[in-house]
Design a protein around this motif. Sequence first.
Motif, PDB file in Angstrom:
ATOM      1  N   GLN A 154       0.836  -1.207   0.000  1.00  0.00           N
ATOM      2  CA  GLN A 154       0.000   0.000   0.000  1.00  0.00           C
ATOM      3  C   GLN A 154       0.868   1.253   0.000  1.00  0.00           C
ATOM      4  OE1 GLN A 154      -2.449   0.390   3.445  1.00  0.00           O
ATOM      5  NE2 GLN A 154      -3.397   2.261   2.742  1.00  0.00           N
ATOM      6  N   LYS A 155       1.947   1.243   0.765  1.00  0.00           N
ATOM      7  CA  LYS A 155       2.822   2.420   0.862  1.00  0.00           C
ATOM      8  C   LYS A 155       3.430   2.764  -0.499  1.00  0.00           C
ATOM      9  CE  LYS A 155       6.816   1.965   2.801  1.00  0.00           C
ATOM     10  NZ  LYS A 155       7.920   1.757   3.737  1.00  0.00           N
ATOM     11  N   TYR A 156       3.910   1.747  -1.220  1.00  0.00           N
ATOM     12  CA  TYR A 156       4.516   1.995  -2.522  1.00  0.00           C
ATOM     13  C   TYR A 156       3.480   2.463  -3.539  1.00  0.00           C
ATOM     14  CZ  TYR A 156       8.677  -0.327  -0.794  1.00  0.00           C
ATOM     15  OH  TYR A 156       9.782  -0.660  -0.077  1.00  0.00           O
ATOM     16  N   TYR A 157       2.347   1.775  -3.561  1.00  0.00           N
ATOM     17  CA  TYR A 157       1.344   2.110  -4.568  1.00  0.00           C
ATOM     18  C   TYR A 157       0.744   3.492  -4.331  1.00  0.00           C
ATOM     19  CZ  TYR A 157      -2.856   2.207  -7.325  1.00  0.00           C
ATOM     20  OH  TYR A 157      -3.834   2.594  -8.184  1.00  0.00           O
ATOM     21  N   MET A 158       0.438   3.830  -3.089  1.00  0.00           N
ATOM     22  CA  MET A 158      -0.222   5.117  -2.826  1.00  0.00           C
ATOM     23  C   MET A 158       0.689   6.293  -3.139  1.00  0.00           C
ATOM     24  SD  MET A 158      -3.277   4.809  -2.331  1.00  0.00           S
ATOM     25  CE  MET A 158      -3.535   6.527  -2.096  1.00  0.00           C
ATOM     26  N   ALA A 159       1.964   6.201  -2.826  1.00  0.00           N
ATOM     27  CA  ALA A 159       2.890   7.289  -3.158  1.00  0.00           C
ATOM     28  C   ALA A 159       2.984   7.462  -4.668  1.00  0.00           C
ATOM     29  CB  ALA A 159       4.271   7.002  -2.571  1.00  0.00           C
ATOM     30  N   TYR A 160       3.056   6.373  -5.369  1.00  0.00           N
ATOM     31  CA  TYR A 160       3.133   6.385  -6.831  1.00  0.00           C
ATOM     32  C   TYR A 160       1.833   6.911  -7.439  1.00  0.00           C
ATOM     33  CZ  TYR A 160       4.958   4.379 -11.187  1.00  0.00           C
ATOM     34  OH  TYR A 160       5.458   4.198 -12.437  1.00  0.00           O
ATOM     35  N   SER A 161       0.730   6.431  -6.918  1.00  0.00           N
ATOM     36  CA  SER A 161      -0.584   6.796  -7.453  1.00  0.00           C
ATOM     37  C   SER A 161      -0.912   8.267  -7.203  1.00  0.00           C
ATOM     38  CB  SER A 161      -1.646   5.899  -6.821  1.00  0.00           C
ATOM     39  OG  SER A 161      -2.907   6.216  -7.312  1.00  0.00           O
ATOM     40  N   ARG A 162      -0.539   8.786  -6.056  1.00  0.00           N
ATOM     41  CA  ARG A 162      -0.784  10.205  -5.773  1.00  0.00           C
ATOM     42  C   ARG A 162      -0.095  11.101  -6.790  1.00  0.00           C
ATOM     43  NH1 ARG A 162       0.318   9.771   0.596  1.00  0.00           N
ATOM     44  NH2 ARG A 162      -1.742   9.052   1.204  1.00  0.00           N
ATOM     45  N   GLU A 163       1.149  10.779  -7.086  1.00  0.00           N
ATOM     46  CA  GLU A 163       1.887  11.593  -8.050  1.00  0.00           C
ATOM     47  C   GLU A 163       1.277  11.496  -9.441  1.00  0.00           C
ATOM     48  OE1 GLU A 163       4.333  13.867  -7.655  1.00  0.00           O
ATOM     49  OE2 GLU A 163       3.826  13.544  -5.559  1.00  0.00           O
ATOM     50  N   PHE A 164       0.843  10.299  -9.827  1.00  0.00           N
ATOM     51  CA  PHE A 164       0.245  10.164 -11.151  1.00  0.00           C
ATOM     52  C   PHE A 164      -1.095  10.875 -11.240  1.00  0.00           C
ATOM     53  CE2 PHE A 164       3.189   6.659 -12.241  1.00  0.00           C
ATOM     54  CZ  PHE A 164       3.645   7.230 -13.408  1.00  0.00           C
TER      55      PHE A 164
END
Length: 188
Positions: free
Chosen positions: A2-12
Amino acid sequence: MQKYYMAYSREFVRIVSIQKSPVIHLFRESIAGTATIRGFGQEKRFVKRNLYLLDCFARPFFCNIAAIEWLCLRMELLSTFVFAFCMFLLVSVHTEALIQSIPYYQIFKVLEVLLCRYGRACCAYDLNLNARLSWWILSFFKLENKIISIERIHQYSQLPSEAPLIIEDSLALHPHGQRMEQLNLPIR
C-alpha cells in the motif's frame, strides 16, 4: 504494498490533472473561436495541437493504469499463495490418525465428512472472494486519491491571504500635504 502504490498513485493523479488542464483550455478556445479558425483555415493546426495535447495527457494516464495493474498482480499473487496454503492444509490433514487417537471418533467422522463436502465449496467461494477483495482495495485507493484533492483544497484555503490594497494604519504614518519629488530621473 500500500505504501509503494499510494505514493506512486498520488503523483500520477497529480500529473494527470495537470496534463488535463491544457486539453480543456484548447477545447474551450476552439469552441469559442470556431468561426475565426475556419475563416483563416487553421483547422489542421488546431487538430494537430489537440492530438499533441491528448498524447501528453495519455502518457501519465497509461502509467497510472500500469501502476494499477502492478497492484492487481501483487494482490493476485498474495491471494493465490494464501489459497494454495489453505488447500495444502485441507488436503494434508490426516483425519485417520486423529480418529484413532481420540475416543470420541464419531465427532471426527462428522468433521471429516463436512470437510470433504464443504471444502470444495470453500474453494469455489475463495476464488470469488479474491476478485471481490481486489475490487474493494482498488476502490479504496481510488477514494483515497479523490480525498487527496480535497485535502489540497483545504490546505490552499488555509494559506494566509495577500495584504489589502490600502492599509489604513499605514496612511497615518505619512504626514498629509507632503509630496515626493524626483529630480533628474531618466526614463527610457
